[in-house]
Scaffold this motif. Sequence first.
Motif, PDB file in Angstrom:
ATOM      1  N   GLY A   5     -46.555 -12.567  14.770  1.00 45.27           N
ATOM      2  CA  GLY A   5     -47.950 -12.947  14.589  1.00 45.27           C
ATOM      3  C   GLY A   5     -48.345 -14.254  14.856  1.00 45.27           C
ATOM      4  N   VAL A   6     -47.333 -15.464  15.299  1.00 44.73           N
ATOM      5  CA  VAL A   6     -47.712 -16.709  15.458  1.00 44.73           C
ATOM      6  C   VAL A   6     -47.641 -16.952  16.827  1.00 44.73           C
ATOM      7  CG1 VAL A   6     -46.789 -19.056  15.120  1.00 44.73           C
ATOM      8  CG2 VAL A   6     -46.390 -17.455  13.069  1.00 44.73           C
ATOM      9  N   GLU A   7     -48.663 -17.519  17.432  1.00 46.06           N
ATOM     10  CA  GLU A   7     -48.831 -17.811  18.911  1.00 46.06           C
ATOM     11  C   GLU A   7     -48.359 -19.096  19.274  1.00 46.06           C
ATOM     12  OE1 GLU A   7     -51.900 -16.009  21.185  1.00 46.06           O
ATOM     13  OE2 GLU A   7     -52.464 -17.831  22.051  1.00 46.06           O
ATOM     14  N   LEU A  46     -48.668 -28.080  17.477  1.00 44.24           N
ATOM     15  CA  LEU A  46     -47.011 -27.824  17.633  1.00 44.24           C
ATOM     16  C   LEU A  46     -46.741 -26.762  16.390  1.00 44.24           C
ATOM     17  CD1 LEU A  46     -44.527 -28.855  19.447  1.00 44.24           C
ATOM     18  CD2 LEU A  46     -43.971 -30.509  17.386  1.00 44.24           C
ATOM     19  N   ILE A  47     -45.878 -25.740  16.693  1.00 43.26           N
ATOM     20  CA  ILE A  47     -45.601 -24.798  15.711  1.00 43.26           C
ATOM     21  C   ILE A  47     -44.347 -25.376  15.332  1.00 43.26           C
ATOM     22  CG2 ILE A  47     -44.471 -22.517  15.344  1.00 43.26           C
ATOM     23  CD1 ILE A  47     -47.570 -22.310  16.315  1.00 43.26           C
ATOM     24  N   LEU A  48     -44.027 -25.499  13.763  1.00 41.89           N
ATOM     25  CA  LEU A  48     -42.975 -26.170  13.370  1.00 41.89           C
ATOM     26  C   LEU A  48     -42.030 -25.096  12.383  1.00 41.89           C
ATOM     27  CD1 LEU A  48     -44.630 -29.492  12.107  1.00 41.89           C
ATOM     28  CD2 LEU A  48     -42.906 -28.925  13.869  1.00 41.89           C
ATOM     29  N   ILE A  49     -40.776 -25.203  12.946  1.00 40.08           N
ATOM     30  CA  ILE A  49     -39.733 -24.076  12.527  1.00 40.08           C
ATOM     31  C   ILE A  49     -38.782 -24.794  11.334  1.00 40.08           C
ATOM     32  CG2 ILE A  49     -38.229 -22.458  13.103  1.00 40.08           C
ATOM     33  CD1 ILE A  49     -39.838 -22.426  15.775  1.00 40.08           C
ATOM     34  N   ALA A  50     -38.525 -24.593  10.297  1.00 37.98           N
ATOM     35  CA  ALA A  50     -37.501 -24.960   9.741  1.00 37.98           C
ATOM     36  C   ALA A  50     -36.341 -24.598  10.012  1.00 37.98           C
ATOM     37  CB  ALA A  50     -37.589 -24.790   8.054  1.00 37.98           C
ATOM     38  N   ALA A  86     -43.541 -23.967   1.175  1.00 33.36           N
ATOM     39  CA  ALA A  86     -44.639 -24.676   0.527  1.00 33.36           C
ATOM     40  C   ALA A  86     -44.843 -25.917   1.225  1.00 33.36           C
ATOM     41  CB  ALA A  86     -43.949 -25.066  -0.999  1.00 33.36           C
ATOM     42  N   ALA A  87     -43.662 -26.468   1.973  1.00 33.00           N
ATOM     43  CA  ALA A  87     -43.958 -27.692   2.755  1.00 33.00           C
ATOM     44  C   ALA A  87     -44.846 -27.617   3.958  1.00 33.00           C
ATOM     45  CB  ALA A  87     -42.569 -28.328   3.136  1.00 33.00           C
ATOM     46  N   GLY A  88     -45.144 -26.140   4.407  1.00 30.54           N
ATOM     47  CA  GLY A  88     -46.016 -25.682   5.409  1.00 30.54           C
ATOM     48  C   GLY A  88     -45.360 -25.233   6.757  1.00 30.54           C
ATOM     49  N   ALA A  89     -44.012 -25.147   6.796  1.00 28.67           N
ATOM     50  CA  ALA A  89     -43.339 -24.524   7.775  1.00 28.67           C
ATOM     51  C   ALA A  89     -44.112 -23.303   8.408  1.00 28.67           C
ATOM     52  CB  ALA A  89     -42.152 -23.977   7.617  1.00 28.67           C
ATOM     53  N   HIS A  90     -44.428 -23.391   9.758  1.00 28.33           N
ATOM     54  CA  HIS A  90     -44.834 -22.177  10.355  1.00 28.33           C
ATOM     55  C   HIS A  90     -43.965 -20.654  10.401  1.00 28.33           C
ATOM     56  CE1 HIS A  90     -47.475 -25.139  12.386  1.00 28.33           C
ATOM     57  NE2 HIS A  90     -48.159 -24.080  11.990  1.00 28.33           N
ATOM     58  N   MET A  91     -42.804 -21.137  10.586  1.00 29.51           N
ATOM     59  CA  MET A  91     -41.614 -20.276  10.512  1.00 29.51           C
ATOM     60  C   MET A  91     -40.336 -20.593  10.047  1.00 29.51           C
ATOM     61  SD  MET A  91     -42.343 -19.125  14.400  1.00 29.51           S
ATOM     62  CE  MET A  91     -41.977 -17.266  14.457  1.00 29.51           C
ATOM     63  N   LEU A  92     -39.166 -19.776   9.808  1.00 33.18           N
ATOM     64  CA  LEU A  92     -38.028 -20.121   9.190  1.00 33.18           C
ATOM     65  C   LEU A  92     -36.994 -20.012   9.939  1.00 33.18           C
ATOM     66  CD1 LEU A  92     -38.484 -19.106   5.366  1.00 33.18           C
ATOM     67  CD2 LEU A  92     -39.022 -21.457   6.582  1.00 33.18           C
ATOM     68  N   VAL A  99     -38.578 -13.554  -0.809  1.00 31.72           N
ATOM     69  CA  VAL A  99     -39.341 -14.409  -1.428  1.00 31.72           C
ATOM     70  C   VAL A  99     -40.443 -15.364  -0.299  1.00 31.72           C
ATOM     71  CG1 VAL A  99     -37.458 -15.034  -2.832  1.00 31.72           C
ATOM     72  CG2 VAL A  99     -37.375 -16.019  -0.803  1.00 31.72           C
ATOM     73  N   THR A 100     -40.340 -14.859   0.952  1.00 32.24           N
ATOM     74  CA  THR A 100     -41.314 -15.315   1.727  1.00 32.24           C
ATOM     75  C   THR A 100     -41.929 -14.358   2.836  1.00 32.24           C
ATOM     76  OG1 THR A 100     -41.671 -17.056   3.462  1.00 32.24           O
ATOM     77  CG2 THR A 100     -39.424 -15.862   3.417  1.00 32.24           C
ATOM     78  N   ARG A 101     -43.303 -14.900   3.057  1.00 29.74           N
ATOM     79  CA  ARG A 101     -44.013 -13.739   4.035  1.00 29.74           C
ATOM     80  C   ARG A 101     -43.953 -14.490   5.322  1.00 29.74           C
ATOM     81  NH1 ARG A 101     -49.169 -11.257   1.414  1.00 29.74           N
ATOM     82  NH2 ARG A 101     -48.799 -10.028   3.231  1.00 29.74           N
ATOM     83  N   LEU A 102     -43.164 -15.654   5.659  1.00 29.29           N
ATOM     84  CA  LEU A 102     -43.250 -16.370   6.773  1.00 29.29           C
ATOM     85  C   LEU A 102     -42.182 -15.387   7.754  1.00 29.29           C
ATOM     86  CD1 LEU A 102     -42.399 -20.184   6.122  1.00 29.29           C
ATOM     87  CD2 LEU A 102     -44.802 -18.879   6.659  1.00 29.29           C
ATOM     88  N   PRO A 103     -42.563 -15.564   9.059  1.00 26.16           N
ATOM     89  CA  PRO A 103     -41.569 -15.009   9.953  1.00 26.16           C
ATOM     90  C   PRO A 103     -40.555 -15.640  10.108  1.00 26.16           C
ATOM     91  CG  PRO A 103     -43.792 -15.750  10.990  1.00 26.16           C
ATOM     92  CD  PRO A 103     -43.927 -16.261   9.736  1.00 26.16           C
ATOM     93  N   LEU A 104     -39.490 -14.857  10.208  1.00 25.20           N
ATOM     94  CA  LEU A 104     -38.148 -15.531  10.230  1.00 25.20           C
ATOM     95  C   LEU A 104     -37.308 -15.343  11.583  1.00 25.20           C
ATOM     96  CD1 LEU A 104     -36.415 -13.620   6.996  1.00 25.20           C
ATOM     97  CD2 LEU A 104     -37.747 -16.003   7.097  1.00 25.20           C
ATOM     98  N   ILE A 105     -36.470 -16.218  11.833  1.00 26.18           N
ATOM     99  CA  ILE A 105     -35.650 -16.282  13.153  1.00 26.18           C
ATOM    100  C   ILE A 105     -34.256 -16.506  12.486  1.00 26.18           C
ATOM    101  CG2 ILE A 105     -35.123 -17.598  15.236  1.00 26.18           C
ATOM    102  CD1 ILE A 105     -37.828 -18.798  14.995  1.00 26.18           C
TER     103      ILE A 105
END
Length: 406
Positions: free
Chosen positions: A14-16, A100-104, A125-131, A179-185
């Motif tokens: 879902g992240v472009e 810039l998409i930022l990935i942790a 919480a720090a704002g990452a778009h993805m993990l 624990v997260t709804r962020l997209p995972l890699i």
Amino acid sequence: MKDDLFDLPVKIGGVEFKNPFMVASGPTVKWISQLEQAEREGWAAASIKQTFNPRPYLNFDPRYRWLKKEKLHTFTAEYRLSMEEGLRLMEEGRKRCKELILIANYSYVKGDLEGWQEAAIRFEAAGAHMLEINFCCPNMSFNVDLSSPETKEARPSSGASMGQDERSVRLVIEKTREVTRLPLIAKITPEGGRIAEVSYVAFEAGVSAVSSVANRLGIPPIDIWNYKKPIYNLQGQNTMGCLSGPWIKPLALRDVFEIRNRVGPAPVIIGTGGVASMEDAVEMMMCGADVIGVCTETMLSGFSFLGKWMGSLKDYMKKMGFQTYRDFRDLLLQEIKPATELTLWAGYAQVDPEKCSSCGLCVEIGHCNAIVMTDEAASIDSKLCHGCSTCIDICPQKAILMTEQR
Ligand SMILES: Cc1cc2nc3c(=O)[nH]c(=O)nc-3n(C[C@H](O)[C@H](O)[C@H](O)COP(=O)(O)O)c2cc1C
Ligand code: SF4
Ligand code: SF4
């Protein structure tokens, strides 16, 4: 900067991404100014330098070597970010970089699962778009396991040792998903030869993409006359090296190809490893990659080459009649045939006596008895030639050509 030059969108979870190029986690994504520069130069995303909580036992100032002739980068010593540094970089990056998409990119080295969850919660919480969960670093327990096997049992498995084990990978992803709804890699290791199977399990467990591949662990060249001295400056011992750069590309292409064959067309694959040109990126996509990660090339040349790559990629697509990257993604899946299905034509090599300098190199070829030296030039007996091509590649004058007989 022409905006549309960098426009070739790809979606992950879902992240472009505005185009398929991301700076892979490493030394060029450690500071805010690097992230800002990557954004200015048109990169779609950056996976920030690996973060640990707590920092692992292996954490030193960097010692790198770039072996130009071998097209090989190697390192063992490397500095990782602490959790606090990683979180600050993510927060600052989100404030300063608008596109810039930022990935942790993070790992956890203790045996429990709570540490993985905590990292996910704090980066969200720090704002990452993805993990991007790092199951690949070869320079943690895997390095120590290989160099000092007798102490193996005493260490929790991490990085590339953990990433070979589907059960651990599944568990970490499932617990993180809670624990997260962020997209995972999941960044998967090629070590152990299980990359396709582990990727399959990672998708089952809920990642939006797998990232392949990280460095491979090997022994960098040594000076045999002075074998105690490593090739690194300012370092006392020889160590196994994390190898990256163009030499790794054929293996990285294979990894992506294997994963794509295993997981099918729908899941997203981030192809990384030895990409140093637009052509390399296209090859990686033809083997199944949706997004291209680049690390070593950004270490050697910064970020500004992307404009040139995008320009030549657009030209290439236009000439080939491709509208989107999906038109050429996977093209090699059909083309790479099993060895049992090869078609070979008969033929033989021939020397052009006008070009031959009589250097004699081709006559020395150990597996060939077809070439002799005459008074004027080398000469090939077409009946003895099996058409292997070695002489063509050895000849410094380009004096030998293959004749096909269909
Ligand atoms: C010096 C160095 C440090 C790296 N650090 C990380 C890291 O912190 N996290 C990670 O996931 N990958 C790390 N990598 C791996 C790269 O992201 C990449 O997967 C690998 O180098 C292959 O790509 P390349 O040939 O373009 O460098 C590092 C690579 C290098 C060379
Ligand atoms: S193609 Fe191979 S077999 Fe034929 S002449 Fe050259 S080296 Fe020998
Ligand atoms: S390697 Fe080329 S130049 Fe040298 S002898 Fe053979 S054909 Fe001639």
